[in-house]
Design a protein around this motif. Sequence first.
Motif, PDB file in Angstrom:
ATOM      1  N   VAL A 107       0.872  -1.171   0.000  1.00 35.69           N
ATOM      2  CA  VAL A 107       0.000   0.000   0.000  1.00 35.69           C
ATOM      3  C   VAL A 107       0.910   1.223   0.000  1.00 35.69           C
ATOM      4  O   VAL A 107       1.726   1.397   0.906  1.00 35.69           O
ATOM      5  CB  VAL A 107      -0.936   0.015   1.229  1.00 35.69           C
ATOM      6  CG1 VAL A 107      -1.759   1.285   1.255  1.00 35.69           C
ATOM      7  CG2 VAL A 107      -1.835  -1.213   1.237  1.00 35.69           C
ATOM      8  N   VAL A 108       0.786   2.024  -1.044  1.00 35.58           N
ATOM      9  CA  VAL A 108       1.632   3.205  -1.213  1.00 35.58           C
ATOM     10  C   VAL A 108       0.785   4.444  -0.941  1.00 35.58           C
ATOM     11  O   VAL A 108      -0.300   4.595  -1.503  1.00 35.58           O
ATOM     12  CB  VAL A 108       2.213   3.263  -2.643  1.00 35.58           C
ATOM     13  CG1 VAL A 108       3.106   4.481  -2.815  1.00 35.58           C
ATOM     14  CG2 VAL A 108       2.964   1.983  -2.965  1.00 35.58           C
ATOM     15  N   VAL A 109       1.286   5.319  -0.064  1.00 38.88           N
ATOM     16  CA  VAL A 109       0.589   6.564   0.260  1.00 38.88           C
ATOM     17  C   VAL A 109       1.562   7.710   0.005  1.00 38.88           C
ATOM     18  O   VAL A 109       2.653   7.739   0.587  1.00 38.88           O
ATOM     19  CB  VAL A 109       0.100   6.588   1.725  1.00 38.88           C
ATOM     20  CG1 VAL A 109      -0.670   7.873   1.995  1.00 38.88           C
ATOM     21  CG2 VAL A 109      -0.745   5.373   2.047  1.00 38.88           C
ATOM     22  N   ILE A 110       1.173   8.631  -0.869  1.00 33.03           N
ATOM     23  CA  ILE A 110       2.048   9.745  -1.257  1.00 33.03           C
ATOM     24  C   ILE A 110       1.336  11.059  -0.966  1.00 33.03           C
ATOM     25  O   ILE A 110       0.197  11.275  -1.404  1.00 33.03           O
ATOM     26  CB  ILE A 110       2.383   9.679  -2.762  1.00 33.03           C
ATOM     27  CG1 ILE A 110       3.055   8.349  -3.096  1.00 33.03           C
ATOM     28  CG2 ILE A 110       3.266  10.852  -3.169  1.00 33.03           C
ATOM     29  CD1 ILE A 110       3.089   8.039  -4.572  1.00 33.03           C
ATOM     30  N   LEU A 129      -3.666  13.486  -1.312  1.00 32.77           N
ATOM     31  CA  LEU A 129      -2.913  12.239  -1.143  1.00 32.77           C
ATOM     32  C   LEU A 129      -3.201  11.319  -2.315  1.00 32.77           C
ATOM     33  O   LEU A 129      -4.334  11.251  -2.786  1.00 32.77           O
ATOM     34  CB  LEU A 129      -3.324  11.528   0.148  1.00 32.77           C
ATOM     35  CG  LEU A 129      -2.922  12.186   1.457  1.00 32.77           C
ATOM     36  CD1 LEU A 129      -3.706  11.575   2.605  1.00 32.77           C
ATOM     37  CD2 LEU A 129      -1.439  12.031   1.693  1.00 32.77           C
ATOM     38  N   ARG A 130      -2.170  10.616  -2.771  1.00 28.10           N
ATOM     39  CA  ARG A 130      -2.366   9.549  -3.752  1.00 28.10           C
ATOM     40  C   ARG A 130      -2.153   8.235  -3.034  1.00 28.10           C
ATOM     41  O   ARG A 130      -1.167   8.051  -2.328  1.00 28.10           O
ATOM     42  CB  ARG A 130      -1.382   9.669  -4.906  1.00 28.10           C
ATOM     43  CG  ARG A 130      -1.898  10.547  -6.008  1.00 28.10           C
ATOM     44  CD  ARG A 130      -1.083  10.456  -7.241  1.00 28.10           C
ATOM     45  NE  ARG A 130       0.219  11.077  -6.998  1.00 28.10           N
ATOM     46  CZ  ARG A 130       1.298  10.800  -7.707  1.00 28.10           C
ATOM     47  NH1 ARG A 130       1.264   9.912  -8.666  1.00 28.10           N
ATOM     48  NH2 ARG A 130       2.425  11.409  -7.446  1.00 28.10           N
ATOM     49  N   VAL A 131      -3.072   7.314  -3.221  1.00 24.25           N
ATOM     50  CA  VAL A 131      -3.018   6.017  -2.558  1.00 24.25           C
ATOM     51  C   VAL A 131      -3.090   4.951  -3.637  1.00 24.25           C
ATOM     52  O   VAL A 131      -3.866   5.077  -4.589  1.00 24.25           O
ATOM     53  CB  VAL A 131      -4.190   5.851  -1.566  1.00 24.25           C
ATOM     54  CG1 VAL A 131      -4.087   4.542  -0.825  1.00 24.25           C
ATOM     55  CG2 VAL A 131      -4.246   7.013  -0.596  1.00 24.25           C
ATOM     56  N   GLY A 132      -2.276   3.909  -3.485  1.00 29.97           N
ATOM     57  CA  GLY A 132      -2.288   2.837  -4.463  1.00 29.97           C
ATOM     58  C   GLY A 132      -1.957   1.497  -3.837  1.00 29.97           C
ATOM     59  O   GLY A 132      -1.409   1.428  -2.732  1.00 29.97           O
ATOM     60  N   VAL A 133      -2.311   0.440  -4.553  1.00 33.11           N
ATOM     61  CA  VAL A 133      -1.979  -0.919  -4.147  1.00 33.11           C
ATOM     62  C   VAL A 133      -1.174  -1.537  -5.289  1.00 33.11           C
ATOM     63  O   VAL A 133      -1.602  -1.498  -6.446  1.00 33.11           O
ATOM     64  CB  VAL A 133      -3.243  -1.755  -3.860  1.00 33.11           C
ATOM     65  CG1 VAL A 133      -2.883  -3.182  -3.504  1.00 33.11           C
ATOM     66  CG2 VAL A 133      -4.056  -1.117  -2.740  1.00 33.11           C
TER      67      VAL A 133
END
Length: 177
Positions: A107-110, A129-133
């Motif tokens: 899980v990436v949180v930028i 915020l950008r959130v990705g899996v």
Amino acid sequence: MRPARILCVLLVSLVFTACAARQVRPEGSIRKVVVVAGSRVDVLPSGSFRQDLMGERNPRTVIARQAEAVLIERGFEVVATRQSQAPVPLTDEVSSFIQQNKAEAGVVVILDWLDTSGAAVLGRVDVVLRVGVVDPAGQVLWTDTIRSSPTVSVYQAQSDWNSFLRRAVIDAVQVVP
């Protein structure tokens, strides 16, 4: 009449306990994850000596800690966290971190943007915020951009600037599938 009141209080306390319990992930969904935090914002505004001492001026630290806590609460097993030195972590960095820790996904949180101009007066900031899996092969499974304007009490806004970012991370990580 007294036993009825005791029963009512007991029932209410059981309901609150059940609501606060940790969630369980559905069968077949991703459970074992790593968290990678990145930020285009270098330093958060300082509100206190404690924040400087504990490294809370670094947005990556705040993001990693809060994202891990929210994911655990949602039933994920967080095996490791990382604060990427790059503003936006590369998929190679994330996939190798997933593989090193034998996780199912990352899980990436930028933190893309933070406007604190309304913090002291309005008790609110604007956060993007950008959130990705990401899966172990480096493929992006899901991504979303979350724009929020978290509001906290005026006292908290003047003494703990990180509370805005923590609130925004909580809201963003809640939408991770």
